[in-house]
Design a protein around this motif. Structure first.
Motif, PDB file in Angstrom:
ATOM      1  N   CYS A  96      35.851  53.021 -17.206  1.00 50.81           N
ATOM      2  CA  CYS A  96      34.489  52.386 -17.471  1.00 50.81           C
ATOM      3  C   CYS A  96      34.711  51.801 -19.114  1.00 50.81           C
ATOM      4  O   CYS A  96      34.091  50.796 -19.417  1.00 50.81           O
ATOM      5  N   LEU A  97      35.222  52.889 -19.973  1.00 48.54           N
ATOM      6  CA  LEU A  97      35.390  52.525 -21.382  1.00 48.54           C
ATOM      7  C   LEU A  97      36.462  51.438 -21.348  1.00 48.54           C
ATOM      8  O   LEU A  97      36.253  50.417 -22.532  1.00 48.54           O
ATOM      9  N   ASP A  98      37.675  51.330 -20.728  1.00 45.35           N
ATOM     10  CA  ASP A  98      38.284  50.302 -20.762  1.00 45.35           C
ATOM     11  C   ASP A  98      37.837  48.968 -20.479  1.00 45.35           C
ATOM     12  O   ASP A  98      38.062  47.734 -21.042  1.00 45.35           O
ATOM     13  N   ASN A  99      37.034  48.973 -19.524  1.00 42.36           N
ATOM     14  CA  ASN A  99      36.029  47.790 -18.990  1.00 42.36           C
ATOM     15  C   ASN A  99      35.344  47.012 -20.177  1.00 42.36           C
ATOM     16  O   ASN A  99      35.332  46.168 -20.517  1.00 42.36           O
ATOM     17  N   LEU A 100      34.614  48.085 -20.903  1.00 42.07           N
ATOM     18  CA  LEU A 100      33.746  47.716 -21.938  1.00 42.07           C
ATOM     19  C   LEU A 100      34.614  47.152 -23.000  1.00 42.07           C
ATOM     20  O   LEU A 100      34.172  46.187 -23.558  1.00 42.07           O
ATOM     21  N   ALA A 101      35.780  47.837 -23.379  1.00 44.53           N
ATOM     22  CA  ALA A 101      36.518  47.178 -24.400  1.00 44.53           C
ATOM     23  C   ALA A 101      37.151  46.045 -24.168  1.00 44.53           C
ATOM     24  O   ALA A 101      37.134  44.969 -25.085  1.00 44.53           O
ATOM     25  N   THR A 102      37.440  45.785 -23.044  1.00 47.01           N
ATOM     26  CA  THR A 102      37.936  44.318 -22.601  1.00 47.01           C
ATOM     27  C   THR A 102      36.711  43.294 -22.675  1.00 47.01           C
ATOM     28  O   THR A 102      37.026  42.065 -23.263  1.00 47.01           O
ATOM     29  N   LEU A 103      35.584  43.615 -22.321  1.00 45.96           N
ATOM     30  CA  LEU A 103      34.385  42.665 -22.605  1.00 45.96           C
ATOM     31  C   LEU A 103      34.230  42.415 -23.914  1.00 45.96           C
ATOM     32  O   LEU A 103      33.850  41.318 -24.214  1.00 45.96           O
ATOM     33  N   LEU A 104      34.345  43.391 -24.589  1.00 47.46           N
ATOM     34  CA  LEU A 104      34.008  43.121 -26.285  1.00 47.46           C
ATOM     35  C   LEU A 104      35.138  42.234 -26.733  1.00 47.46           C
ATOM     36  O   LEU A 104      35.047  41.494 -27.440  1.00 47.46           O
ATOM     37  N   THR A 105      36.369  42.305 -26.469  1.00 49.97           N
ATOM     38  CA  THR A 105      37.536  41.763 -26.810  1.00 49.97           C
ATOM     39  C   THR A 105      37.394  40.377 -26.425  1.00 49.97           C
ATOM     40  O   THR A 105      37.422  39.297 -27.193  1.00 49.97           O
ATOM     41  N   GLU A 106      37.187  40.014 -25.141  1.00 51.05           N
ATOM     42  CA  GLU A 106      36.952  38.745 -24.590  1.00 51.05           C
ATOM     43  C   GLU A 106      35.690  38.156 -25.138  1.00 51.05           C
ATOM     44  O   GLU A 106      35.796  36.960 -25.255  1.00 51.05           O
ATOM     45  N   SER A 107      34.552  38.751 -25.453  1.00 50.97           N
ATOM     46  CA  SER A 107      33.390  38.109 -26.195  1.00 50.97           C
ATOM     47  C   SER A 107      33.744  37.530 -27.634  1.00 50.97           C
ATOM     48  O   SER A 107      33.668  36.333 -27.833  1.00 50.97           O
ATOM     49  N   ARG A 108      34.604  38.391 -28.413  1.00 54.67           N
ATOM     50  CA  ARG A 108      34.920  37.900 -29.389  1.00 54.67           C
ATOM     51  C   ARG A 108      36.180  36.836 -29.662  1.00 54.67           C
ATOM     52  O   ARG A 108      35.980  35.758 -30.358  1.00 54.67           O
ATOM     53  N   GLU A 109      36.726  36.718 -28.442  1.00 53.29           N
ATOM     54  CA  GLU A 109      37.756  35.578 -28.373  1.00 53.29           C
ATOM     55  C   GLU A 109      37.134  34.412 -28.136  1.00 53.29           C
ATOM     56  O   GLU A 109      37.837  33.126 -28.271  1.00 53.29           O
TER      57      GLU A 109
END
Length: 202
Positions: A96-109
C-alpha cells in the motif's frame, strides 16, 4: 490559486460518499466550504484498494485535466487494504505504501499537486482492523512528510468521534450519514486544506 483550478478526488467508498442521504459526502462539503471557481471530479469507487486506485488513476484523471490549468489530485485509500479476506489482508501495508509512493511520484512528474487524506475507520470491522488501519495511516503520514505532501489524519480522530461511530453503526457498519461526513469534512478543512488550495507544494 489559478483561476482554472481542477481537482480530482480518487479513492474508495468514503470518497464516493456512500451512506450520505444528501449525496454530498465529505468531498461535496469540503468543496462547498472552499468556495466557487473549482472544477471537481469525484472518482471514488466502493471497495477500491490502493492497488485498484493506482491501476485506474491516470486513465481516469488525465482526460479531466488540462496542461494550462492548476491541476490537483486528492488521494484517499487504505481502509479496504486492511480488510482480511481469505485469511489475509487484501493489500499488505508495504505494498500500500509503495502504491502511494508511486502515485505521488507520478503526480509530480505530471506537475499535478497531490494531497492525501488518511483512511477512515470501519466501525464494524473490529479492533484489529482499526489497529492495522491506524498503523498504516501513521506510515502514510511519514511518507507524505518525507515527500513534502500534505496529509490529513482521520483514522483515530473518527474512531473516537461519537457522530461518526453512531451513524456508521446505525447504517451498514462502515459508512456514516450526513453528520459523519460533516465531521470528516471538518477535519480536512481544519487541517491542511486551505493552505494547499492557496499555495500547493510541488
Amino acid at each position: 490559486m489559478n483561476e482554472d483550478l481542477r481537482i480530482c478526488f480518487i479513492g474508495d467508498s468514503f470518497v464516493q460518499g456512500i451512506g450520505d442521504p444528501e449525496y454530498r459526502g465529505w468531498v461535496g462539503r469540503v468543496l462547498t466550504a472552499t468556495g466557487p471557481g473549482i472544477t471537481a471530479f469525484n472518482l471514488g469507487i466502493r471497495r477500491n484498494t490502493s492497488a485498484d486506485v493506482l491501476r485506474r488513476c491516470w486513465p481516469e484523471v488525465e482526460p479531466r485535466l488540462r496542461p494550462d490549468t492548476d491541476n490537483r489530485l486528492v488521494i484517499s485509500f487504505g481502509s479496504n487494504d486492511a480488510v482480511v479476506e481469505n485469511g489475509d489482508v487484501r493489500v499488505g501495508r508495504a505494498r500500500c505504501l509503495d502504491n502511494l509512493a508511486t502515485l505521488l511520484t507520478e503526480s509530480r512528474e505530471r506537475a499535478i499537486h497531490p494531497l492525501v487524506i488518511g483512511p477512515p475507520p470501519v466501525v464494524d470491522a473490529g479492533a484489529e482492523h482499526l489497529r492495522r488501519t491506524a498503523e498504516l495511516a501513521d506510515d502514510m503520514a511519514d511518507l507524505c512528510d518525507a515527500r513534502e505532501v500534505p496529509f490529513v489524519a482521520t483514522t483515530r480522530q473518527l474512531a473516537d468521534d461519537p457522530v461518526w461511530t453512531r451513524e456508521a453503526a446505525a447504517g451498514d457498519g462502515a459508512h456514516p450519514g450526513s453528520g459523519g461526513y460533516q465531521r470528516l469534512a471538518e477535519l480536512i478543512l481544519e487541517s491542511r486544506w486551505h493552505a494547499w488550495i492557496a499555495r500547493p507544494t510541488l
